[in-house]
Enzyme design. Structure first.
Site, mmCIF file in Angstrom:
data_model
loop_
_atom_site.group_PDB
_atom_site.id
_atom_site.type_symbol
_atom_site.label_atom_id
_atom_site.label_comp_id
_atom_site.label_asym_id
_atom_site.label_seq_id
_atom_site.Cartn_x
_atom_site.Cartn_y
_atom_site.Cartn_z
ATOM 1 N N TRP A 283 86.827 -3.398 -3.924
ATOM 2 C CA TRP A 283 85.557 -3.609 -4.607
ATOM 3 C C TRP A 283 84.880 -2.296 -5.018
ATOM 4 C CZ3 TRP A 283 84.615 -7.977 -6.734
ATOM 5 C CH2 TRP A 283 85.121 -9.154 -6.177
ATOM 6 N N ASN B 254 86.631 0.271 -6.252
ATOM 7 C CA ASN B 254 87.493 0.979 -7.190
ATOM 8 C C ASN B 254 87.868 0.181 -8.428
ATOM 9 O OD1 ASN B 254 88.566 3.731 -5.938
ATOM 10 N ND2 ASN B 254 88.375 2.271 -4.268
ATOM 11 N N TRP B 255 87.651 -1.091 -8.452
ATOM 12 C CA TRP B 255 88.085 -1.864 -9.619
ATOM 13 C C TRP B 255 86.995 -1.919 -10.698
ATOM 14 C CZ3 TRP B 255 87.681 -6.556 -12.389
ATOM 15 C CH2 TRP B 255 86.558 -7.325 -12.094
ATOM 16 N N ASN B 256 85.739 -1.724 -10.319
ATOM 17 C CA ASN B 256 84.632 -1.726 -11.276
ATOM 18 C C ASN B 256 83.707 -0.565 -10.927
ATOM 19 O OD1 ASN B 256 82.468 -2.257 -12.962
ATOM 20 N ND2 ASN B 256 82.515 -4.460 -12.632
ATOM 21 N N ILE B 257 84.030 0.612 -11.426
ATOM 22 C CA ILE B 257 83.303 1.818 -11.045
ATOM 23 C C ILE B 257 81.842 1.803 -11.521
ATOM 24 C CG2 ILE B 257 83.230 4.331 -11.291
ATOM 25 C CD1 ILE B 257 85.383 3.283 -9.415
ATOM 26 N N PRO B 258 81.521 1.355 -12.754
ATOM 27 C CA PRO B 258 80.105 1.347 -13.142
ATOM 28 C C PRO B 258 79.214 0.533 -12.208
ATOM 29 C CG PRO B 258 81.485 1.097 -15.082
ATOM 30 C CD PRO B 258 82.395 0.999 -13.899
ATOM 31 N N TYR C 128 72.726 0.623 -1.846
ATOM 32 C CA TYR C 128 73.308 0.975 -0.549
ATOM 33 C C TYR C 128 72.670 2.238 0.032
ATOM 34 C CZ TYR C 128 76.865 1.970 2.978
ATOM 35 O OH TYR C 128 77.512 2.237 4.158
ATOM 36 N N HIS D 49 77.365 -13.062 -9.969
ATOM 37 C CA HIS D 49 78.528 -13.904 -10.278
ATOM 38 C C HIS D 49 78.095 -15.350 -10.493
ATOM 39 C CE1 HIS D 49 81.102 -10.551 -9.062
ATOM 40 N NE2 HIS D 49 82.131 -11.227 -9.526
ATOM 41 N N TYR E 34 83.061 -31.938 -14.508
ATOM 42 C CA TYR E 34 83.585 -33.218 -14.998
ATOM 43 C C TYR E 34 82.809 -34.387 -14.403
ATOM 44 C CZ TYR E 34 86.869 -36.966 -16.054
ATOM 45 O OH TYR E 34 87.433 -38.129 -16.497
#
Length: 497
Positions: free
Chosen positions: A376, A378-382, A392, A417, A479
């Protein structure tokens, strides 16, 4: 004379026999020597030890780590399996890809446009934050009043688009995009306010225009190398003049920040000296081709699977539900990987190249993650930088524990999300929110019991299985709400499918 000749012949014969006998003796000796050497070699061969203490190659104690052949086998099996599934899909459903249909969805109904007017209205909140900063600088607003007005403005950035979407009910795709834009505006505005608050405090407390200075950053050249000064000078002259507070309080500075592919504000961003046209064209081609690939895979592969998964989830058939989740996992993850490259590499690099933004660290090696926090972060740095800088670290400075800080970060991410999923679908089921919060105990479990490659595999499993489960749960609820709700006065048992 004749006797002498005969004698000579006899001597020659004896000499000949003698030489023959001598040659035979040498050969016998040579043969005997070779036999002795062969016997010695056999004795040494059978007496030489061939067993030594060692570990099997698959044991961790062996120190062996070259499994490239196994990786190639996995790739071959993955290609063959995917090809078989794709062929089965074509045989069963035919060709379902229709690129024109995506265009007609938005053109046919104005409500299916990606909320252009709603996105344009975001400028109201951007300008409001700018005017508040001007008033605070001039002293026409107190810090307390200005802070509360900033809070109201930031809350309105999230509430206003959600209210419009829930009232007007545009298409889910356009609504999601509009809410994504407003989410970026919210995060950027928070960073803009927090940074200027600190700069204003420094400016007023010292009475000097030194707040916010930073060392000059070298621009990036054609090869993307920020270390070569000669290359940078060849592409343009480096600007060493730095902006200081309050000279940054201009609309040009604010809107430049809003266009930059970053969520954290600062006075002086690293810039490139020029736009690389060839690099830009490559990224634009990637954007177009990968977008068409994703849309085609959704039409051909995902849509039939989702349609077939409705009945097992409505009937709560557990074995079939698990089967549908596993069947959806591979194509969903494949599209997710394409989306990652499309957005974080192609899109953000295009935006950075157009705006000449030099910091291209939009992601790091998250695929090597051996723990959940590493993924978490490293996959979305911004987003990671924003959470670390504005959430934090402030909690850490106030004395809170690291665990509480991580929980707050995951809770914030979980909220957005859910915000980007539930509001466009106009239903609130909290699947995305709970899925993000479950990352905290999952991270603790992985860190305590799984390390190294096992931790990496656990991260991959959570990515591959978690997403299709959430997608199918939202599909089931959507549905049921939109197709199984009976009219007023009608029993749900009579509504039918």
């Amino acid at each position: 004379m004749q006797m002498s000749k005969m004698a000579t012949t006899a001597e020659d014969r004896k000499l000949l026999h003698r030489r023959t006998k001598s040659t035979s003796s040498v050969e016998d000796k040579e043969k005997l020597r070779k036999q002795k050497e062969a016997e010695k070699d056999r004795r040494e061969f059978y007496e030489k030890p061939i067993h030594f203490p060692s570990e099997s190659l698959f044991s961790t104690g062996s120190g062996y780590n070259n499994y490239r052949g196994v990786l190639n086998l996995c790739i071959v099996l993955l290609v063959l399996t995917t090809s078989r599934v794709a062929l089965e899909n074509l045989i069963k459903y035919g060709i379902l890809i229709d690129p024109v249909s995506w265009v007609t969805i938005f053109v046919a109904d104005p409500y299916n446009w990606p909320c252009v007017i709603l996105i344009a209205c975001s400028n109201i909140f951007i300008l409001a934050s700018f005017q508040l900063e001007i008033l605070l600088l001039k002293g026409w607003l107190s810090e307390i009043v200005g802070r509360w007005m900033h809070v109201i403005n930031c809350v309105a950035i999230l509430v206003f688009p959600a209210s419009v979407v829930l009232t007007v009910e545009p298409g889910p795709a356009g609504a999601s995009y509009a809410l994504f834009v407003y989410t970026c505006v919210f995060l950027k505005t928070v960073s803009y306010i927090a940074t200027n608050h600190w700069l204003r405090y420094q400016y007023k407390s010292t009475g000097q225009r030194k707040a916010g200075r930073r060392k000059p950053t070298k621009s990036v050249g054609d090869a993307g190398d920020a270390n070569g000064a000669e290359q940078n000078l060849a592409n343009g002259k480096l600007e060493t003049q730095l902006v200081t507070y309050p000279d940054n309080l201009t609309l040009k500075d604010l809107y430049s920040f809003m266009l930059f592919p970053t969520l954290c504000y600062e006075l002086n961003f690293p810039r490139t000296p020029r736009i690389r046209k060839r690099f830009l064209l490559k990224r634009l081609a990637e954007m177009f081709m990968l977008l068409q690939l994703m849309l085609g895979l959704i039409q051909q592969w995902i849509a039939p699977l989702l349609h077939n998964a409705i009945k097992p989830f409505v009937d709560m058939d557990l074995p079939m539900m698990v089967e549908r989740i596993m069947k959806l996992a591979i194509p969903n993850h494949f599209i997710w990987l394409i989306f990652f490259y499309w957005f974080f590499h192609s899109n953000l690099n295009v935006l950075a190249e157009i705006t000449q933004f030099a910091d291209r660290t939009f992601y790091r090696d998250w695929w090597n993650s051996e723990s959940v926090p590493y993924f978490w972060s490293n996959w979305n740095i911004p987003v990671y930088r924003w959470c670390k800088r504005h959430l934090y670290q402030p909690l850490m400075r106030r004395g809170y524990s690291k665990l509480l800080g991580q929980i707050c970060v995951f809770a914030t991410s979980a909220f957005f999300h859910e915000y980007l999923v539930s509001v466009p679908l106009r239903m609130f089921r909290w699947w995305a929110f709970m899925g993000m919060l479950m990352q905290v105990p999952f991270a603790v479990f992985v860190s305590k019991f799984l390390t190294g490659p096992y931790g990496n595999m656990a991260v991959w499993v959570s990515l591959i299985v978690g997403q299709p489960f959430a997608i199918l749960m939202y599909l089931h609820d959507y549905y049921v709400i939109n197709h199984l709700q009976p009219p007023v006065g009608q029993n749900i048992t009579n509504a039918g499918l």
